[in-house]
Design an enzyme around this catalytic site. Structure first.
Site, short mmCIF file in Angstrom:
data_model
loop_
_atom_site.label_atom_id
_atom_site.label_comp_id
_atom_site.label_asym_id
_atom_site.label_seq_id
_atom_site.Cartn_x
_atom_site.Cartn_y
_atom_site.Cartn_z
N LYS B 69 0.83 -1.20 0.00
CA LYS B 69 0.00 0.00 0.00
C LYS B 69 0.86 1.25 0.00
O LYS B 69 0.63 2.18 -0.78
CB LYS B 69 -0.95 0.00 1.22
CG LYS B 69 -1.85 1.23 1.27
CD LYS B 69 -2.83 1.18 2.43
CE LYS B 69 -3.96 0.21 2.21
NZ LYS B 69 -4.93 0.67 1.16
N ARG B 142 -2.92 2.66 8.55
CA ARG B 142 -3.22 1.42 7.81
C ARG B 142 -1.97 0.54 7.72
O ARG B 142 -0.87 1.02 7.55
CB ARG B 142 -3.64 1.75 6.38
CG ARG B 142 -4.92 2.55 6.28
CD ARG B 142 -5.06 3.17 4.89
NE ARG B 142 -6.25 4.01 4.80
CZ ARG B 142 -7.45 3.55 4.37
NH1 ARG B 142 -7.59 2.31 3.98
NH2 ARG B 142 -8.48 4.35 4.33
N GLY B 151 -7.61 -9.81 4.85
CA GLY B 151 -8.24 -10.31 6.06
C GLY B 151 -7.41 -10.07 7.31
O GLY B 151 -7.89 -10.21 8.41
N MET B 153 -5.46 -7.22 7.52
CA MET B 153 -5.16 -5.80 7.51
C MET B 153 -5.78 -5.09 8.71
O MET B 153 -6.98 -5.26 8.96
CB MET B 153 -5.77 -5.17 6.24
CG MET B 153 -5.19 -5.67 4.95
SD MET B 153 -3.54 -4.98 4.67
CE MET B 153 -3.97 -3.61 3.59
N ARG B 386 -5.37 0.93 -9.43
CA ARG B 386 -4.73 -0.37 -9.67
C ARG B 386 -5.15 -0.84 -11.05
O ARG B 386 -6.15 -0.35 -11.59
CB ARG B 386 -5.13 -1.39 -8.61
CG ARG B 386 -6.62 -1.53 -8.48
CD ARG B 386 -6.98 -2.44 -7.32
NE ARG B 386 -8.43 -2.41 -7.14
CZ ARG B 386 -9.07 -2.94 -6.09
NH1 ARG B 386 -8.39 -3.51 -5.13
NH2 ARG B 386 -10.38 -2.90 -6.03
N HIS B 509 -10.80 -41.86 -23.86
CA HIS B 509 -11.26 -41.77 -25.23
C HIS B 509 -12.25 -40.62 -25.38
O HIS B 509 -12.14 -39.79 -26.29
CB HIS B 509 -11.91 -43.11 -25.63
CG HIS B 509 -12.47 -43.09 -27.02
ND1 HIS B 509 -13.79 -42.83 -27.28
CD2 HIS B 509 -11.88 -43.27 -28.21
CE1 HIS B 509 -13.99 -42.86 -28.58
NE2 HIS B 509 -12.85 -43.13 -29.17
N ARG B 630 -4.59 -39.14 -37.37
CA ARG B 630 -4.73 -40.51 -36.88
C ARG B 630 -5.51 -41.31 -37.92
O ARG B 630 -6.73 -41.20 -38.00
CB ARG B 630 -5.49 -40.55 -35.56
CG ARG B 630 -4.90 -39.72 -34.45
CD ARG B 630 -5.78 -39.83 -33.21
NE ARG B 630 -5.46 -38.81 -32.22
CZ ARG B 630 -5.99 -37.59 -32.19
NH1 ARG B 630 -6.89 -37.24 -33.10
NH2 ARG B 630 -5.65 -36.73 -31.26
N ARG B 686 0.07 -40.40 -39.31
CA ARG B 686 0.56 -41.52 -38.49
C ARG B 686 -0.02 -42.83 -38.99
O ARG B 686 -1.24 -42.93 -39.19
CB ARG B 686 0.16 -41.32 -37.03
CG ARG B 686 0.66 -42.45 -36.15
CD ARG B 686 0.33 -42.20 -34.70
NE ARG B 686 -1.10 -42.32 -34.44
CZ ARG B 686 -1.65 -42.09 -33.25
NH1 ARG B 686 -0.90 -41.71 -32.23
NH2 ARG B 686 -2.95 -42.21 -33.08
N GLU B 828 7.37 -42.04 -27.99
CA GLU B 828 6.33 -42.20 -26.96
C GLU B 828 6.65 -43.38 -26.05
O GLU B 828 6.01 -43.57 -25.03
CB GLU B 828 4.96 -42.38 -27.61
CG GLU B 828 4.91 -43.47 -28.65
CD GLU B 828 3.60 -43.47 -29.44
OE1 GLU B 828 2.59 -42.97 -28.94
OE2 GLU B 828 3.59 -44.02 -30.56
N SER B 847 8.28 -36.94 -33.22
CA SER B 847 7.09 -36.31 -32.69
C SER B 847 6.80 -36.96 -31.34
O SER B 847 6.55 -38.16 -31.26
CB SER B 847 5.93 -36.49 -33.65
OG SER B 847 4.76 -35.95 -33.08
N GLY B 849 4.83 -38.25 -28.52
CA GLY B 849 3.47 -38.62 -28.15
C GLY B 849 3.43 -38.61 -26.64
O GLY B 849 3.66 -39.62 -25.99
N THR B 850 3.18 -37.42 -26.08
CA THR B 850 3.37 -37.29 -24.64
C THR B 850 2.29 -38.00 -23.84
O THR B 850 2.48 -38.25 -22.65
CB THR B 850 3.44 -35.80 -24.23
OG1 THR B 850 2.37 -35.11 -24.86
CG2 THR B 850 4.76 -35.21 -24.66
N TYR B 935 7.96 -27.33 -33.27
CA TYR B 935 6.54 -27.01 -33.26
C TYR B 935 5.84 -27.77 -32.14
O TYR B 935 6.39 -28.74 -31.60
CB TYR B 935 5.88 -27.36 -34.61
CG TYR B 935 5.81 -28.84 -34.85
CD1 TYR B 935 4.72 -29.58 -34.40
CD2 TYR B 935 6.85 -29.51 -35.49
CE1 TYR B 935 4.66 -30.95 -34.59
CE2 TYR B 935 6.81 -30.87 -35.68
CZ TYR B 935 5.71 -31.60 -35.22
OH TYR B 935 5.66 -32.96 -35.38
#
Lengths: 962, 962
Positions: B69, B142, B151, B153, B386, B509, B630, B686, B828, B847, B849-850, B935
């Site tokens: 403040k 203050r 809460g 303050m 603010r 899925h 896919r 794929r 993967e 690529s 596949g995480t 990417y």
């Protein structure tokens, strides 16, 4: 043998002379200031020890220079053994030969001719004959590449025979038949090998002759027959090549040598090299060796012998011989050879010489020898010696004996024995002949994965209850056959002599349990159609019923119909093995490597054991720790399973707690037994690991039962009892379906279960520490190591371990005694390996669960892969080996290496081991040594193998850096 | 405001004086040779810009010194804004206070008193009053810690009133009610905050008074009532503490300051710190601020305003004010405030000043402001400013507008908008009030995993066929409800407005398909009991039937009974978003990092798309490539599935080939559409990935059907047709059982399937290249990238890739045209990451596949974990987040990092991307940038979010080294 060392330098002199004359300059002798470069030596006499040693300092160099056979003949000669005289034209000539347009240059050939002159001097015989009263010198011309290339070896025997010398030979040996038989052989071999004439052209007239004479064997042909054949063969050569067989023996020799060199780049050699994956063909040397004959009368003979019994390993010469005979006579079996011991009476002097030579041979080669010899008119010639093949039993006995005799060191004895030898010794085996017979008779039932080695014979039982009833109850020999096994089959499995399944591979439930208990097993024999209703198995054209006898070879993965005889050895009885593995342990106890710059001893061998009796067995087998006690196996016992099921199905926390309280005393008693059996040694106890549904009945069976009951109720009505039973099954089915996981191997297991049901693992830890304290109070020395399975994130340990350590401390306080203990983690989730630095902040030890680690790292379901694509992968060479059997060092191993190094970076004293199925695989043991494991843990039956493998690793890699 | 800059150094002078007098030495002035150390400054005036800047050079330092403040008040004053005068006692005093035994030392207090003197000068008012005709100076005291701690303050207003000044105030303001109301407030706050008297002791007499007077609001009390209350409150203080309320205003001030400092280490603060996970409590500063009053007559007032519309972002001042009022009057709602625009008429001069100030404020803070102001007798005071909270829509508009106005840079605009803003803009949403209402009325149906964001409303359909019939056929809005979904439900899923499942988590899925198609979904709402027979769902005490209306909030994971209204935006219509993301792409196109020492552009955003229409949508959303098509999704279409099943069930190779030949034209047509939609951009296709059993019916259903048919045959007999149907089901059941895998996720999938059925992937590659060639011949520019899934070992690629490349070349030769193409691999399987160096020897792109990589690295089954232990793990903080939603950077990420670096070591030009569900998660996008991905690829609907996240990453980390 006085001539043996004569004229060793003649070849070199000849080379020098030729070289000088070619360059047009006289050799400059004794003028050290301007020393002429030594001319290249292309030819070495067998006794030319020094020159060879100079250009080829190591055995490998010698082999590269002279080829395998040439090196052997040179080495035996150098060792002072009576070897027929001769010389080697080096492998280097082979390349020169090709460069020169498939010609031997005169510079080289002059050296060969000079060497032949020396051999004539050494032998006192004349090549081409003409030395009065003395047999002409005959030689064999043999190939010999750097690596043995069976099937492409070219050999011509009896070179030196022609129309004149054959007559000299007949006269001097007074054996015209022998002389002409030798001559017709030379013609045949020369024609086929040197002149490339089809064998058939020689075989046809020979067959014709035998038919004409009404005889069956070549040996029945007379001298005249052979003379006629010689004439015919000469005509064949003339007709096929347009030239005569060369009567000049030096031409014969040169043509043979050229034929050998040609063969090194010929079609056969190229095909062979391609098969072996070599980039080019290998060059060969040419060996010219004086022919010796054992069929020159009663002071001649021939034989073969092992310097020790190759079957038992006992230190007795074992062999046979025949007087007045050639090697092929022994093979032909027309005359029966005598045991070698009788030679002592028949030819005492030669026998003594032979015994002295073989003793020398053992010393020279530091090993049991398999020798071939010929005695020609009283003179003993050693034709070949090599390390003798032997049985596993003999290998171990010979290694131990030779070390005791100080012929070899203990380290050498350890190196000499293979893990396969040890494995073979410890499992019952079938007689090889009986197996052959069974196969020949079409009694092969099925082949599958060689899941657990050993031979087993028994009556087929199609379910675990029957197997237990027959095996345990009635003492019958049983083979349990199942599509696959489940934890609730274990009671029947342990009651069976062998296990045969249609599904699952080397780490299927059946395989793991079988190896754990040393029960032979063939798994995933998927050619079998098992009909559980009809109680029959259909396979390989047979239909076998329950109760019929079957034999099962777990090492080969084969099963046969009927009762094949077996032999079953006991470890404790194998005195030599016990001695040998004692030495292995001494090696492993040496500080052969460094850890954090401090000397660090080799690999210890621990065992996986769930029950006290397993632990006792493991200790007897030499294990010095328990690396894995699977606590859940205890849950499957008959009395306990209902309590476990009650716990799983309980809806209220109180009911869960009550069930756990009932289980506690059982677990405590088991652990007490383990700690007693392993007093003074570490015992790693793994908290519950498998998913809970494994403790419940099969969902498919329940679904079928419930559906059937519904139908019956609908069509026929059911009784009150049936209704009650249905109710129970409905509840169970609902629980099973609710608990069903798509991929249970990656589901609610291990520490995840411990976090969901904290009371369960707290009970287990309480049981462990109550047991340890009780055993300590008995005056024993328990070492408890609590292992948390399936950790993937350090927070899992943070969540659980402090709570468990609190329980441990509580119990020790209650009992008023402290025990040694550690808390640690399995490393079986790839993420745990990757984040090992974090994991080791709490875990005091790591134990690699390589079954699961392999499963997750490869993404291969252990339950499925081995009956699916994995077999094809191994068959097609996509994978070098089954990664569930031999650790994948490139992938899984890389993660392990990372985990050890990261773990020790966090906690330098971290204890690291492996408790997966790989712990007993020698290659994997070697790998574990290299990455710095403290121990491997395997099933008790593989402990001896692992002990040997650990010592092998220490000898191979163990050079302490400080 | 002329006094504002006066006497800035008075406080420092006082400090110097005190320090000097304490040390007993006179301050040494103007003697630079022996300069006395400057005494520490504990108190800073709001306008003391220089001293603060000197000790606190950064904004963070200022905040640490003055608290939040204090820093704000100092900053506004420094910016030349009309802020009430005042000063801050620093946070450093807080520690001193504790050290001194909860006392403010006189050295410090002297500085505060000096500061107060300055404030008196600045304001022209006297603290404690007594200045004729001028109102006494009142202040508020203050707290203000370094971090906001709502809460805890402590604030005391109106400090400076006593029995004397209250009368002065009444007289001068001619408003006795105001004066006494202020006084009773001071007494209450002082009593409660400083003297720790229970609020109740003041509330009770006040309530009593209101009751007695028959009024409801405090405001209805009269001056006399308030006078009476003041007397009562003073008695309360005396009674509770034994002392009188201090009449000395400086004593009031000091006691208030001490109370604030005490509160920083009090119970509330400690609890709060513990909750926040801080090690200690935070120190607070004390701010002493002149009170200003908006209720001083018609030339006074108070208000709040946003400098731009916080809802739409439009550039209009939006706010309201009240004349002759205090802030609480606005809040209390007794009088209706006026729109701020009316101020222009009512107070033109002040309005102009206000507009100029707020414009200045925007420039100072480079952002839209939320301000509070008070006008006291014509003088405007800014009490607070603010950055204004705003809706997602406004955030984007304001960022774009401010960048266009050059108020901020484009980079700044990008930083200003969060991915959540973008996400919010693109999914239909419910009105928050309606949701609150629905919950209040008990219409919450179920909560589950927030699987796919967006709001959806529709009629419940219990199976996919019905969902399709209603949704597609009859154009109804449908919510598909299922226990879980399977690939053969897709036709119903895409016809539904929303999806609700009882099982499965964020990568189930249902969730993956839903996100793929931008359909809102709530998954794994396991409180629901779905009865597929009765067509009802029971949940949260409700029973809902098929056809009833349900509303579903996919972002919150909640569903409600009934029809809640929604809003559905379109990307193309969001002009500002389109502009902003254009800027984001510009940032990503900058070469902000290095790869192999060469500048390397930021992260591209590609999309996962299976069908041409998805690809078109992805391109519209700004994707510049397809990272994952896919192919197997194409197999599930109605016409094709029977052909696929025929192929799977075929026993003869010819039948397999025939089925494949039938599939080829379908696949080719799909690929042609994709290549057309993405002409000029890469399309990664794929090869088939899922296990074959996914194309067959459920085993459980078949088992039930067959068992039932058996029962019917047994009890009742069945017709010929039924017998035929049974036969078919038996065959299918046998196939399903034979194909059954324990852990299909680690089973026969991906390249493993390709190796087992080579014809299948050859057909796919042929279709890809025929399509590419055809599209090329149309004059377009297809870029085909063929991706091999589930690679774990380089030998798998060696086995397959050359064969596939051969097919590619064959097709191009047949078509007489060449197209750009690459062959690459999914990463993967953990082993593929570990052995990336080897894999990259053949793979031209990686690529990640995480989804699968996370599954295997953690050993968490995607299908199971999220309805089991994983939720508990996240709840209990064992895992920081669900690793299937936010990439686990420590574990999975470490493997990815390793793979990128090892892969590029082998192949420096290796293209690397991610196509798992994480591709659209901002944190994961940031990680992908850091490890050097080219990417990320995500579902089309997340492309805008990923584009923003990619630009964020470039701005955060992107400093090109060369």
């Amino acid at each position: 043998m006085a001539t043996k060392t004569a004229s060793k330098t003649a070849v070199k002199a000849a080379a020098a002379k030729k070289s000088a004359s070619k360059s047009g300059k006289a050799p400059v002798a004794n003028t050290p200031a301007v020393k002429a470069p030594a001319p290249k030596q292309w030819v070495y006499l067998f006794n030319d020890t020094k020159s060879v040693s100079k250009v080829a300092p190591t055995w490998n160099d010698v082999r590269n220079l002279l080829g395998g056979k040439g090196a052997g003949l040179w080495d035996m000669t150098s060792a002072g053994l009576p070897v027929p005289f001769g010389f080697t034209i080096t492998t280097e000539v082979c390349d020169e030969f090709v460069s020169a347009g498939n010609q031997i240059t005169s510079a080289i050939w002059d050296q060969a001719l000079s060497a032949m002159k020396v051999v004539e001097k050494q032998s006192g015989k004349q090549f081409g004959g003409g030395k009065k009263g003395i047999r002409p010198l005959l030689v064999s011309v043999r190939s010999g590449a750097r690596e043995s290339m069976p099937g492409m070896m070219e050999t011509v025997l009896n070179v030196g025979l022609n129309d004149a010398t054959v007559e000299e030979m007949a006269t001097i040996t007074k054996n015209a038949r022998f002389a002409y038989d030798s001559y017709r052989r030379l013609l045949m071999m020369f024609g086929a090998t040197v002149l490339d004439i089809d064998d058939e052209k020689f075989d046809a007239p020979m067959e014709h002759m035998k038919e004409h004479k009404g005889v069956k064997h070549d040996t029945e042909l007379t001298t005249d027959d052979l003379k006629e054949l010689v004439a015919t063969f000469k005509q064949v050569i003339k007709k096929e090549t347009g030239r005569d067989f060369p009567q000049d023996v030096h031409d014969q020799l040169k043509e043979c040598a050229m034929a050998v060199f040609r063969s090194a780049t010929g079609h056969k050699a190229k095909t062979y090299a391609k098969q072996m994956g070599w980039k080019t063909t290998l060059p060969t040397a040419v060996n010219v060796v004086m022919m010796v004959f054992g069929n020159m009368g009663e002071n001649s003979g021939t034989g073969v012998a092992f310097t020790r019994d190759p079957s038992t390993g006992n230190k007795v010469m074992l062999g046979e011989y025949l007087l007045n005979a050639q090697g092929e006579d022994v093979v032909a079996g027309i005359r029966t050879p005598k045991p070698i011991t009788e030679m002592e009476k028949e030819m005492p002097k030669t026998y003594k010489q032979f015994m002295s030579i073989t003793s020398k041979l053992e010393k020279h080669y530091h090993n049991m020898q398999d020798v071939e010899f010929t005695i020609e008119e009283g003179t003993l010639y050693m034709l070949q010696t090599r390390n003798g093949k032997r049985t596993a039993r003999a290998a171990i006995k010979i290694a131990v004996d030779q070390a005791t005799e100080k012929l070899i060191t203990k380290d050498e004895a350890i190196k000499r024995v293979t893990p396969t030898d040890v494995d073979f010794l410890l499992h019952p085996q079938f007689d090889g002949e009986e197996v052959k017979k069974a196969k020949k008779e079409g009694r092969l039932l099925a082949t599958g994965v060689n899941a657990s080695p050993g031979a087993a014979v028994g009556m087929l039982a199609f379910d675990a209850d029957l197997a237990e009833k027959w095996g345990k109850g009635e003492g019958k020999a049983v083979i349990l056959i199942r599509p696959e096994t489940k934890p609730d089959d274990v009671h029947g499995m342990v009651a069976a002599k062998g296990i045969l399944t249609a599904r699952g591979g080397a780490t299927s439930h059946a395989a793991v349990v079988a190896r754990q208990f040393g029960i032979p097993a063939v798994c995933g024999a998927d050619m079998m159609k098992i009909d559980l209703t009809a109680r029959t198995v259909t396979s390989n054209g047979h239909v076998i019923k329950e109760g019929e006898w079957v034999s099962l070879d777990g090492a080969k993965g084969e099963s046969y119909i009927g009762h094949l005889p077996t032999v079953a050895p006991r470890y404790e009885d194998q005195e030599d093995l016990v001695t040998l593995l004692g030495w292995a342990d001494e090696i492993s106890a040496r500080k052969t490597r460094t850890l954090n710059d401090k000397p660090f001893r080799g690999l210890q061998v621990w065992a996986n054991a769930d029950y006290p009796k397993d632990a006792e067995r493991a200790r007897a087998f030499g294990a010095i720790g328990i690396g894995l006690c699977r606590t859940e196996h205890m849950f499957f016992e008959e009395v306990r399973l209902p309590i476990v099921q009650r716990m799983i199905l309980a809806k209220e926390p109180d009911a869960v707690e009550a069930a756990l309280a009932e289980l506690l005393p059982f677990q405590r008693a088991d652990f007490e037994g383990l700690f007693r059996a392993m007093s003074g040694l570490p015992v790693i106890i793994r908290l519950i690991d498998p998913p809970l549904h494994e403790f419940l009945p099969s969902g498919d069976d329940l679904l079928k039962d419930v559906t059937n009951a519904y139908a019956k109720r609908k069509y026929e009505g059911i009784s009150e009892d049936e209704e009650k039973e249905l109710k129970g099954k409905e509840v169970m089915l609902a629980a099973v379906q609710q608990m069903h996981e798509q991929n249970p191997m990656m589901g609610l297991r291990g520490i995840r279960l411990g976090i969901m049901i904290p009371g369960l693992i707290k009970m287990q830890v309480r049981a462990i520490f109550e047991a340890a304290c009780n055993v300590k109070l008995e005056g024993l020395d328990p070492h408890a190591e609590v292992m948390i399975p399936l950790t993937g994130h350090i927070n899992e340990l943070k969540h659980v371990q402090p709570e468990l350590e609190k329980v441990a401390k509580e119990v020790m306080k209650e009992k008023g005694v402290t025990v040694k203990y550690k808390f640690g983690s399995m490393i079986e989730i790839p993420r745990a390996a990757v984040t090992a630095f974090e994991i080791a902040s709490l875990a005091e030890f790591f134990s690699f669960g390589t079954n699961d680690l392999t499963q997750m790292t490869y993404g291969y379901s252990r339950d499925d892969a081995e009956r699916g694509f994995l077999l094809k992968y191994v068959e097609d060479g996509i994978l070098p080996t089954n990664p569930f059997q031999t650790l994948d060092q490139t992938g899984v191993g890389e993660l392990m290496k990372m985990a050890v190094s990261e773990g020790r970076r966090q906690r330098p004293t971290l204890e690291v081991g492996i408790c997966g199925e790989h712990g007993g695989d020698p290659d994997s043991v070697d790998f574990c040594y290299r990455i710095g494991n403290n121990y491997v843990s395997c099933s008790p039956f593989r402990v001896p193998i692992a002990r040997l493998a650990a010592a092998h690793a220490a000898l191979k890699h163990g050079i302490a850096k400080k």
